[in-house]
Design an enzyme around this catalytic site. Structure first.
Site, PDB file in Angstrom:
ATOM      1  N   ASN A 226       0.861  -1.183   0.000  1.00 12.08           N
ATOM      2  CA  ASN A 226       0.000   0.000   0.000  1.00 12.08           C
ATOM      3  C   ASN A 226       0.899   1.235   0.000  1.00 12.08           C
ATOM      4  O   ASN A 226       1.471   1.583   1.025  1.00 12.08           O
ATOM      5  CB  ASN A 226      -0.893  -0.040   1.240  1.00 12.08           C
ATOM      6  CG  ASN A 226      -1.851   1.142   1.315  1.00 12.08           C
ATOM      7  OD1 ASN A 226      -1.812   2.040   0.479  1.00 12.08           O
ATOM      8  ND2 ASN A 226      -2.699   1.128   2.326  1.00 12.08           N
TER       9      ASN A 226
ATOM     10  N   ARG B 233      -2.714  -2.191  -3.276  1.00 14.24           N
ATOM     11  CA  ARG B 233      -3.891  -1.350  -3.069  1.00 14.24           C
ATOM     12  C   ARG B 233      -3.790  -0.163  -4.020  1.00 14.24           C
ATOM     13  O   ARG B 233      -2.786   0.544  -4.042  1.00 14.24           O
ATOM     14  CB  ARG B 233      -3.933  -0.847  -1.636  1.00 14.24           C
ATOM     15  CG  ARG B 233      -5.119   0.044  -1.425  1.00 14.24           C
ATOM     16  CD  ARG B 233      -4.972   0.930  -0.239  1.00 14.24           C
ATOM     17  NE  ARG B 233      -6.177   1.725  -0.108  1.00 14.24           N
ATOM     18  CZ  ARG B 233      -6.221   2.845   0.593  1.00 14.24           C
ATOM     19  NH1 ARG B 233      -5.172   3.276   1.227  1.00 14.24           N
ATOM     20  NH2 ARG B 233      -7.339   3.523   0.666  1.00 14.24           N
TER      21      ARG B 233
ATOM     22  N   ARG C   2     -11.232  16.300   7.502  1.00 15.44           N
ATOM     23  CA  ARG C   2     -12.058  16.632   6.329  1.00 15.44           C
ATOM     24  C   ARG C   2     -13.469  17.034   6.754  1.00 15.44           C
ATOM     25  O   ARG C   2     -14.034  16.412   7.657  1.00 15.44           O
ATOM     26  CB  ARG C   2     -12.143  15.431   5.384  1.00 15.44           C
ATOM     27  CG  ARG C   2     -10.884  15.213   4.559  1.00 15.44           C
ATOM     28  CD  ARG C   2     -10.949  13.925   3.762  1.00 15.44           C
ATOM     29  NE  ARG C   2      -9.964  12.977   4.246  1.00 15.44           N
ATOM     30  CZ  ARG C   2      -9.917  11.697   3.890  1.00 15.44           C
ATOM     31  NH1 ARG C   2     -10.795  11.210   3.041  1.00 15.44           N
ATOM     32  NH2 ARG C   2      -8.984  10.912   4.382  1.00 15.44           N
TER      33      ARG C   2
END
Ligand code: ADP
Length: 398
Positions: free
Chosen positions: A7, A92, A242
């Protein structure tokens, strides 16, 4: 077969090696500060307490993977004698656009398709592709598999994924809801069916992946029919840094008031909003819990805003699916934060959702936390995206 799962982020690389004969984890590690001064590899072999730590300059992802390979072959901390023992590498990859609804063997066409998706995930796909290129160069005979965050959500019907903006923007630019964390949503959905001794095809599930990044999905008969993240991973829930959903009108308004560009506002919505922006303290729910204990009212407000948004999506998805059999909590916050699960599930009794306050006092363990008289099961399921990637990789290569 041993499978290496990779990843890659822009300056980091996480990896695991799994033995797929029994799906056991043999080793895992993390390389940080790739291309930055102070590059470091931290490697752990299962059942060996001491970590193997290597600080050496690593200029790019290829350097990083070379170091990972050395660690994997190390006589004490390693898990293979030669890299030939690695039967396949699973990568990934964040964005596969509309092209792939499943994991695939990587070839030149796949790489070209993922390169086309770079505008859709400018921060994620380039490092993912660097990781693939490095592994192809260093292990030219080992099959490489791509596992995509967006793939599981490709079953959403058009009414879920279409934005009500001029349709030509979808046709020209691919602007639509894609959704992310798909590997995690799929994994916990499959585990949920196992725990409930039911067929996934018979279930209506709501999976809440609540980590630093967070998303909720509605999964009907094993297929994702809606998810809270959108064209980008900024949409939906309130997250660590976020904002999640906001009125898009805010963007030009802030830009105007603060004398900054739209891109700079988006940077604020991505990196300085969410729990961090609301509390002004931290994006980490542990820090926020401490602040609440100390009487910090903004921290308490932030937690309520977060929980309100999760409940909002749970309600919406119950309506979309005309019911729900189980709600699943996973990822850092979902697996560990007893209080957050409690607030989210409180006062949903009329919908048949009853959390058992005693059973809920648990962290990071696969277990049922609803009351026996709850119509809807509430499950805590630690996610395992790496295992899912290894499974897909093994299935394709086998
Ligand atoms: P990601 O993979 O998106 O970076 P994780 O799923 O690892 O994030 O979640 C990380 C977050 O989980 C942390 O920022 C923190 O807010 C939360 N978390 C981790 N452990 C705990 C805990 N024991 N109690 C409450 N929250 C926790």
């Amino acid at each position: 077969m041993k499978v290496l799962v990779i990843n890659c982020g822009s300056s980091s690389l996480k990896y695991q090696v799994l033995d797929m004969s029994n799906e056991s984890l043999l080793a895992k590690g993390l390389v940080e500060r790739i291309g930055i001064e102070g590059s470091v590899l931290k490697h752990e072999k299962t059942n060996v307490e001491e970590k193997f730590i290597q600080e050496t300059p690593m200029n790019d992802h290829k350097d990083a993977i070379e170091n990972v390979m050395e660690a994997l072959k190390d006589p004490v901390y390693g898990v293979v004698k030669s890299m030939d023992e690695i039967g396949a590498v699973g990568h990934r990859v964040v964005h596969a656009g509309e092209k792939y609804a499943h994991s695939v063997m990587i070839d030149a066409d796949v790489i070209a398709a993922l390169e086309e998706c770079i505008p859709l995930a400018p921060l994620h796909n380039p490092p993912n592709l660097l990781g693939i290129a490095a592994c192809q160069a260093l292990m030219p005979n080992t099959p490489q598999v791509g596992v995509f965050d967006t793939a599981f959500h490709q079953t959403m019907p058009p009414e879920s994924y279409t934005y009500a903006i001029p349709y030509e923007y979808y046709e020209k630019y691919g602007i639509r809801r894609y959704g992310f964390h798909g590997t995690s949503h799929k994994y916990v959905a499959e585990r949920a069916a196992f725990m409930l001794a039911a067929n996934l095809e018979d279930l209506k599930l709501i999976t809440c992946h609540l980590g630093n990044g967070a998303s909720v999905s509605a999964i009907k008969r094993g297929k994702c029919i809606d998810t809270s993240m959108g064209f980008t991973p900024l949409a939906g829930l309130v997250m660590g840094t976020r904002s999640g959903n906001v009125d898009p009108g805010i963007i030009s308004f802030i830009a105007d008031k603060e004398g900054i560009t739209g891109d700079e506002v988006l940077e604020i919505l991505n990196k300085r909003s969410g729990m961090l922006g609301l509390t002004g303290i931290s994006s980490d729910f542990r820090d926020i819990a401490e602040a609440i204990e100390d009487g910090n009212e903004r921290a308490a407000l932030a937690l309520n805003v977060f929980a309100h948004r999760v409940r909002f999506f749970i309600g919406a998805y119950i309506a979309e699916m005309n019911g729900v059999d189980a709600i699943i909590f996973t990822a850092g916050v979902g697996e560990n934060d007893v209080n957050v699960r409690d607030i989210i599930c409180s006062e949903l009794g009329n919908l048949g959702i009853k959390l058992d306050l005693i059973k809920n006092k648990v962290r990071g363990k696969e277990t049922i936390i609803s009351r026996d008289d709850s119509k809807v099961s509430i499950l805590l399921i630690p996610t395992n995206e790496e295992l899912m990637i290894a499974r897909d990789t093994y299935a394709l290569v086998k």
